[in-house]
Scaffold this motif. Sequence first.
Motif, PDB file in Angstrom:
ATOM      1  N   ARG A 113     -34.932  30.079 -14.410  1.00  0.00           N
ATOM      2  CA  ARG A 113     -35.527  31.168 -13.645  1.00  0.00           C
ATOM      3  C   ARG A 113     -36.187  32.109 -14.634  1.00  0.00           C
ATOM      4  O   ARG A 113     -35.537  32.644 -15.535  1.00  0.00           O
ATOM      5  N   GLY A 114     -37.508  32.283 -14.474  1.00  0.00           N
ATOM      6  CA  GLY A 114     -38.273  33.112 -15.396  1.00  0.00           C
ATOM      7  C   GLY A 114     -38.770  34.377 -14.734  1.00  0.00           C
ATOM      8  O   GLY A 114     -39.197  34.352 -13.586  1.00  0.00           O
ATOM      9  N   GLU A 115     -38.706  35.467 -15.462  1.00  0.00           N
ATOM     10  CA  GLU A 115     -39.283  36.737 -15.011  1.00  0.00           C
ATOM     11  C   GLU A 115     -40.388  37.106 -15.993  1.00  0.00           C
ATOM     12  O   GLU A 115     -40.152  37.198 -17.201  1.00  0.00           O
ATOM     13  N   PHE A 116     -41.587  37.289 -15.475  1.00  0.00           N
ATOM     14  CA  PHE A 116     -42.761  37.644 -16.262  1.00  0.00           C
ATOM     15  C   PHE A 116     -43.123  39.080 -15.941  1.00  0.00           C
ATOM     16  O   PHE A 116     -43.265  39.431 -14.759  1.00  0.00           O
ATOM     17  N   THR A 117     -43.289  39.907 -16.964  1.00  0.00           N
ATOM     18  CA  THR A 117     -43.670  41.297 -16.746  1.00  0.00           C
ATOM     19  C   THR A 117     -44.798  41.676 -17.700  1.00  0.00           C
ATOM     20  O   THR A 117     -44.759  41.343 -18.884  1.00  0.00           O
ATOM     21  N   VAL A 118     -45.790  42.364 -17.164  1.00  0.00           N
ATOM     22  CA  VAL A 118     -46.917  42.854 -17.957  1.00  0.00           C
ATOM     23  C   VAL A 118     -46.677  44.332 -18.214  1.00  0.00           C
ATOM     24  O   VAL A 118     -46.533  45.119 -17.274  1.00  0.00           O
ATOM     25  N   ARG A 119     -46.643  44.709 -19.475  1.00  0.00           N
ATOM     26  CA  ARG A 119     -46.394  46.110 -19.841  1.00  0.00           C
ATOM     27  C   ARG A 119     -47.684  46.915 -19.947  1.00  0.00           C
ATOM     28  O   ARG A 119     -47.750  48.050 -19.532  1.00  0.00           O
ATOM     29  N   ASP A 120     -48.711  46.301 -20.578  1.00  0.00           N
ATOM     30  CA  ASP A 120     -50.012  46.957 -20.698  1.00  0.00           C
ATOM     31  C   ASP A 120     -51.036  45.895 -21.056  1.00  0.00           C
ATOM     32  O   ASP A 120     -50.734  44.699 -21.003  1.00  0.00           O
ATOM     33  N   ALA A 121     -52.220  46.310 -21.441  1.00  0.00           N
ATOM     34  CA  ALA A 121     -53.303  45.360 -21.719  1.00  0.00           C
ATOM     35  C   ALA A 121     -52.983  44.401 -22.860  1.00  0.00           C
ATOM     36  O   ALA A 121     -53.552  43.319 -22.929  1.00  0.00           O
ATOM     37  N   ASP A 122     -52.054  44.780 -23.732  1.00  0.00           N
ATOM     38  CA  ASP A 122     -51.798  43.987 -24.929  1.00  0.00           C
ATOM     39  C   ASP A 122     -50.345  43.560 -25.122  1.00  0.00           C
ATOM     40  O   ASP A 122     -49.985  43.077 -26.195  1.00  0.00           O
ATOM     41  N   HIS A 123     -49.503  43.735 -24.094  1.00  0.00           N
ATOM     42  CA  HIS A 123     -48.079  43.385 -24.227  1.00  0.00           C
ATOM     43  C   HIS A 123     -47.527  42.853 -22.909  1.00  0.00           C
ATOM     44  O   HIS A 123     -47.727  43.475 -21.858  1.00  0.00           O
ATOM     45  N   TRP A 124     -46.825  41.728 -23.002  1.00  0.00           N
ATOM     46  CA  TRP A 124     -46.123  41.189 -21.841  1.00  0.00           C
ATOM     47  C   TRP A 124     -44.855  40.509 -22.305  1.00  0.00           C
ATOM     48  O   TRP A 124     -44.648  40.284 -23.490  1.00  0.00           O
ATOM     49  N   ARG A 125     -43.972  40.193 -21.358  1.00  0.00           N
ATOM     50  CA  ARG A 125     -42.653  39.653 -21.685  1.00  0.00           C
ATOM     51  C   ARG A 125     -42.256  38.587 -20.674  1.00  0.00           C
ATOM     52  O   ARG A 125     -42.594  38.684 -19.498  1.00  0.00           O
ATOM     53  N   THR A 126     -41.527  37.595 -21.168  1.00  0.00           N
ATOM     54  CA  THR A 126     -40.868  36.645 -20.282  1.00  0.00           C
ATOM     55  C   THR A 126     -39.382  36.648 -20.611  1.00  0.00           C
ATOM     56  O   THR A 126     -38.986  36.790 -21.772  1.00  0.00           O
ATOM     57  N   VAL A 127     -38.575  36.513 -19.572  1.00  0.00           N
ATOM     58  CA  VAL A 127     -37.139  36.330 -19.732  1.00  0.00           C
ATOM     59  C   VAL A 127     -36.764  35.115 -18.894  1.00  0.00           C
ATOM     60  O   VAL A 127     -36.905  35.130 -17.671  1.00  0.00           O
ATOM     61  N   TRP A 128     -36.336  34.059 -19.556  1.00  0.00           N
ATOM     62  CA  TRP A 128     -35.883  32.851 -18.878  1.00  0.00           C
ATOM     63  C   TRP A 128     -34.363  32.801 -18.918  1.00  0.00           C
ATOM     64  O   TRP A 128     -33.757  32.951 -19.985  1.00  0.00           O
ATOM     65  N   ARG A 129     -33.769  32.621 -17.756  1.00  0.00           N
ATOM     66  CA  ARG A 129     -32.317  32.433 -17.629  1.00  0.00           C
ATOM     67  C   ARG A 129     -32.121  30.962 -17.299  1.00  0.00           C
ATOM     68  O   ARG A 129     -32.671  30.461 -16.319  1.00  0.00           O
ATOM     69  N   VAL A 130     -31.385  30.250 -18.138  1.00  0.00           N
ATOM     70  CA  VAL A 130     -31.182  28.812 -17.974  1.00  0.00           C
ATOM     71  C   VAL A 130     -29.699  28.562 -17.708  1.00  0.00           C
ATOM     72  O   VAL A 130     -28.855  28.947 -18.520  1.00  0.00           O
ATOM     73  N   ARG A 131     -29.430  27.925 -16.567  1.00  0.00           N
ATOM     74  CA  ARG A 131     -28.042  27.608 -16.207  1.00  0.00           C
ATOM     75  C   ARG A 131     -27.944  26.149 -15.817  1.00  0.00           C
ATOM     76  O   ARG A 131     -28.818  25.617 -15.149  1.00  0.00           O
ATOM     77  N   GLY A 132     -26.855  25.540 -16.239  1.00  0.00           N
ATOM     78  CA  GLY A 132     -26.597  24.152 -15.888  1.00  0.00           C
ATOM     79  C   GLY A 132     -25.226  23.756 -16.388  1.00  0.00           C
ATOM     80  O   GLY A 132     -24.511  24.565 -16.972  1.00  0.00           O
ATOM     81  N   PRO A 133     -24.886  22.490 -16.177  1.00  0.00           N
ATOM     82  CA  PRO A 133     -23.547  22.035 -16.587  1.00  0.00           C
ATOM     83  C   PRO A 133     -23.266  22.253 -18.073  1.00  0.00           C
ATOM     84  O   PRO A 133     -22.135  22.525 -18.451  1.00  0.00           O
ATOM     85  N   ALA A 134     -24.288  22.118 -18.908  1.00  0.00           N
ATOM     86  CA  ALA A 134     -24.073  22.264 -20.352  1.00  0.00           C
ATOM     87  C   ALA A 134     -24.881  23.408 -20.950  1.00  0.00           C
ATOM     88  O   ALA A 134     -24.955  23.541 -22.164  1.00  0.00           O
ATOM     89  N   LYS A 135     -25.513  24.252 -20.098  1.00  0.00           N
ATOM     90  CA  LYS A 135     -26.374  25.324 -20.612  1.00  0.00           C
ATOM     91  C   LYS A 135     -26.065  26.645 -19.933  1.00  0.00           C
ATOM     92  O   LYS A 135     -25.825  26.703 -18.734  1.00  0.00           O
ATOM     93  N   ASP A 136     -26.090  27.686 -20.724  1.00  0.00           N
ATOM     94  CA  ASP A 136     -25.991  29.053 -20.227  1.00  0.00           C
ATOM     95  C   ASP A 136     -26.747  29.922 -21.233  1.00  0.00           C
ATOM     96  O   ASP A 136     -26.164  30.461 -22.165  1.00  0.00           O
TER      97      ASP A 136
END
Length: 156
Positions: A113-136
């Motif tokens: 699950r990814g969240e994409f956010t634009v801060r301004d004309a020259d900066h943005w961020r992604t945060v990916w949350r990965v969950r599964g049997p062998a991943k957190d």
Amino acid sequence: MGEFRPVPDALDYLAGSWRVERSVRDLAGGEDGEFSGTTVFSPLDGGGLLHHESGTFVWRGVPRPAERTLRFLPGDTPGTADVRFADGRPFHDLDLTSGRHIADHPCSADRYRGEFTVRDADHWRTVWRVRGPAKDLVLTTDYAREDRTTGYAREG
């Protein structure tokens, strides 16, 4: 996190070169890693952008070269993108018209699950949350513009 900057055209916004800093947290194992490098969004023949990321990934104190390639194609709705892996398989959609977007990607037994956010004309961020049997995992990536390309290749 504050205000988000609406982006009327995701592909136009992303075109160019970006400095990338990523933290990787393994919540299950308690380990942290980091990636530092560059992402270049260059025009594709027929429309869209080729995303090529390269740099150094450090995990458990060991630095390694790392890279990945994605395709950002025009989405079904104007200003959006259809993000695909290099081999053409679907990854996720991307709509930055509000300055923020949530995307999901199932991968075998894992869920991204990814969240994409634009801060301004020259900066943005992604945060990916990965969950599964062998991943957190939590992968947080900050992008800072290095160079702007004059738009992306549009189908003509």
